[in-house]
Design an enzyme around this catalytic site. Structure first.
Site, PDB file in Angstrom:
ATOM      1  N   PHE A 305     -15.163   3.564 -11.456  1.00 45.62           N
ATOM      2  CA  PHE A 305     -15.727   2.130 -11.003  1.00 45.62           C
ATOM      3  C   PHE A 305     -16.917   2.988 -10.630  1.00 45.62           C
ATOM      4  CE2 PHE A 305     -17.945   1.273  -7.574  1.00 45.62           C
ATOM      5  CZ  PHE A 305     -17.744  -0.859  -7.276  1.00 45.62           C
ATOM      6  N   GLU A 306     -18.319   2.424 -10.988  1.00 46.54           N
ATOM      7  CA  GLU A 306     -19.719   2.723 -10.352  1.00 46.54           C
ATOM      8  C   GLU A 306     -20.180   2.215 -10.382  1.00 46.54           C
ATOM      9  OE1 GLU A 306     -21.072   5.603 -13.266  1.00 46.54           O
ATOM     10  OE2 GLU A 306     -20.424   7.400 -12.072  1.00 46.54           O
ATOM     11  N   ILE A 307     -21.027   2.053  -9.886  1.00 45.28           N
ATOM     12  CA  ILE A 307     -22.321   0.620  -9.418  1.00 45.28           C
ATOM     13  C   ILE A 307     -23.245   1.788  -8.721  1.00 45.28           C
ATOM     14  CG2 ILE A 307     -23.793  -1.298  -8.349  1.00 45.28           C
ATOM     15  CD1 ILE A 307     -20.904  -2.039  -7.273  1.00 45.28           C
ATOM     16  N   HIS A 342     -20.904  12.989 -12.393  1.00 46.53           N
ATOM     17  CA  HIS A 342     -21.758  12.238 -11.060  1.00 46.53           C
ATOM     18  C   HIS A 342     -21.654  13.063 -10.364  1.00 46.53           C
ATOM     19  CE1 HIS A 342     -21.706   8.513 -14.798  1.00 46.53           C
ATOM     20  NE2 HIS A 342     -22.114   9.911 -15.508  1.00 46.53           N
TER      21      HIS A 342
END
Ligand SMILES: Nc1nc2c(ncn2[C@@H]2O[C@H](COP(=O)(O)OP(=O)(O)OP(=O)(O)O)[C@@H](O)[C@H]2O)c(=O)[nH]1
Ligand SMILES: *[C@@H]1O[C@H](CO)[C@@H](O)[C@H](O)[C@H]1NC(C)=O
Ligand SMILES: *[C@@H]1O[C@H](CO)[C@@H](O)[C@H](O)[C@H]1NC(C)=O
Ligand SMILES: [Mg+2]
Length: 419
Positions: A305-307, A342
């Site tokens: 999950f990443e925004i 990241h």
């Protein structure tokens, strides 16, 4: 030695047994005489249901005209909409951000990604209609394209990754890499023997954000197959990120398997020394290291999950960071994941305030759940996750540490979810 009452009981049992056998024979002999075929049974069931249907619907005139030609010749009573005031608009008000969903997937992932898309659409995107970019190292087939196009409310775009972004760079010694995989396989390290998993991790670390299709956007929301969203998302998280000057976000954090990243932190320290200009003043080093940067504590944000902000990933700081790590070879000589890559980048290159924890986005990717802490939040957002499953405050999560280093107050009720 049988007593009198024992004998009496025995007679009773024998009598009962004889009656039971007689009953069984008499009741089962009829069906046995003519063996029914499966289609007989189905026909019989259908007739039974039809009879039921006629009985219940025939007398009420016109009720089911379209479905039941026999029903009645009387005209249907007029119908009118029962308008409810105060329902929200089908589409959310306000501007849209320059944003897209993005999914890396194989054709064989179609049903797992379909499930994810349906949840994202139901919980959020049917009101916002953001685009969705699909990326693959092979061409997508028609089934994948047809189904995903039908499920996404925004535009869908399909990109094939160029070979250079999904292969061994020329500076990698392939024999050495092969030996590592054999060794990791023998040590039963998860995905330790996989070449494609390594290409995937390197691609997600260094290339997804500079695919031609992704260059058209500023914001992304990464979605993997078989995820779940347990609560409504009533506002635009992209806009929230923009309005609050956020660049990266997470819902789950945890410790990385140390065996997959033995020299990652050495590589990071080398980068910090050669590129001090990229290290943010008010960074989150304390999230990543317990000894002021000497060693890595293996905390990372779970990147399935990443925004996040694509322009940050396309910035010289991030690109220098990726390039430096890539050259050190750990994507192939070890098994560096895109999550620690990241996370370390976000932790060192961004200001603390530029990273956001979305408590209100409830999420599952096997095997961890983020269920919002706070009962009122869960009720307001129509959540269907079990708060007991929330991973945030458990021992293997790093989220508590995140709150501590930022001096944030943990949400009410977190203590009850610690074990
Ligand atoms: N096109 C393509 N996509 C892949 C390949 N391998 C993995 N992916 C995608 O990359 C993402 C991550 O792969 P997964 O198989 O979900 O890995 P995972 O088990 O979730 O990995 P962890 O979260 O690290 O446990 C998913 O979106 C996959 O669909 C591949 O060989 N080709
Ligand atoms: C996909 O959709 C196209 C256009 O509607 C259709 O011609 C094709 O048969 C479909 N293919 C599959 C595999 O469903
Ligand atoms: C969206 O963002 C990308 C990347 O910054 C930019 O190239 C593009 O022009 C933007 N599109 C719009 C409509 O602003
Ligand atoms: Mg996955």
């Amino acid at each position: 030695m049988a007593s009198g009452s024992g004998r009496y009981l025995r007679y009773l049992l024998v009598t009962f047994f004889i009656f039971a056998v007689l009953y069984f024979i008499s009741s089962s002999s009829k069906p046995r005489e003519h063996l029914q075929t499966a289609s007989d049974i189905i026909r019989e069931q259908n007739e039974k249901w039809r009879g039921y249907y006629d009985q219940t619907t025939a007398p009420s005139a016109g009720a089911t005209e379209g479905h039941h030609p026999k029903a009645s010749s009387q005209p249907a009573p007029p119908t009118s909409p029962n308008t409810v005031a105060g329902l929200p608009n089908a589409a959310a008000d306000g501007p849209r951000m320059n944003a897209t969903f993005v999914t890396l997937a194989r054709n064989s992932d179609i049903w797992e990604i379909a499930r994810s898309i349906r949840q994202v659409e139901d919980r959020f995107n049917h009101r916002y209609n953001y685009d969705w970019v699909f990326l693959n190292d092979m061409p997508f087939d028609d089934t994948f394209i047809n189904i995903t196009t039908s499920l996404v409310s925004g535009k869908t775009k399909y990109g094939e990754i160029e070979k250079e972004h999904w292969s061994f760079p020329d500076f990698i010694d392939q024999d050495k890499a092969k030996k590592v995989r054999e060794d990791m396989a023998a040590r039963k390290i998860i995905y330790g023997d996989s070449v494609s998993y390594r290409h995937m991790c390197r691609f997600e670390s260094g290339f997804f954000f500079r695919q031609p299709l992704m260059n058209e956007y500023e914001w992304y929301w990464r979605v993997e197959p078989s995820i779940e969203l347990f609560c409504d998302v009533h506002y635009d998280p992209f806009k929230y990120m923009a309005d609050h000057k956020k660049k990266y976000s997470f819902v789950l954090s945890l410790y990385e398997y140390a065996e997959t990243v033995p020299t990652l932190w050495d590589s990071v320290k080398k980068f910090m020394k050669t590129h001090p200009e990229h290290i943010a003043q008010d960074n989150s080093l304390a999230f990543l290291s317990d000894d002021g940067g000497d060693s890595y504590n293996h905390c990372h944000f779970w990147s399935n999950f990443e925004i996040g902000n694509l322009n940050w990933l396309r910035s010289p700081a991030y690109l220098d960071f990726f390039e430096s790590l890539d050259r050190d070879g750990g994507f192939f000589y070890e098994r560096w994941g895109d999550a620690p890559v990241h996370s370390i980048a976000a932790g060192l290159l961004l200001q603390k305030e530029e990273i956001h924890f979305f408590n209100d986005i409830a999420y599952y990717h096997v095997p961890f759940t983020h269920c919002p802490t706070g009962e009122q939040t869960r009720l307001d957002l129509k959540c269907h996750c079990n708060p007991k499953d929330n991973f945030d405050w458990k021992g293997y999560s790093c989220t508590s540490r995140w709150f501590d280093i930022n001096g944030l107050k943990k949400p009410d009720g977190y203590e009850a979810e610690m074990d």
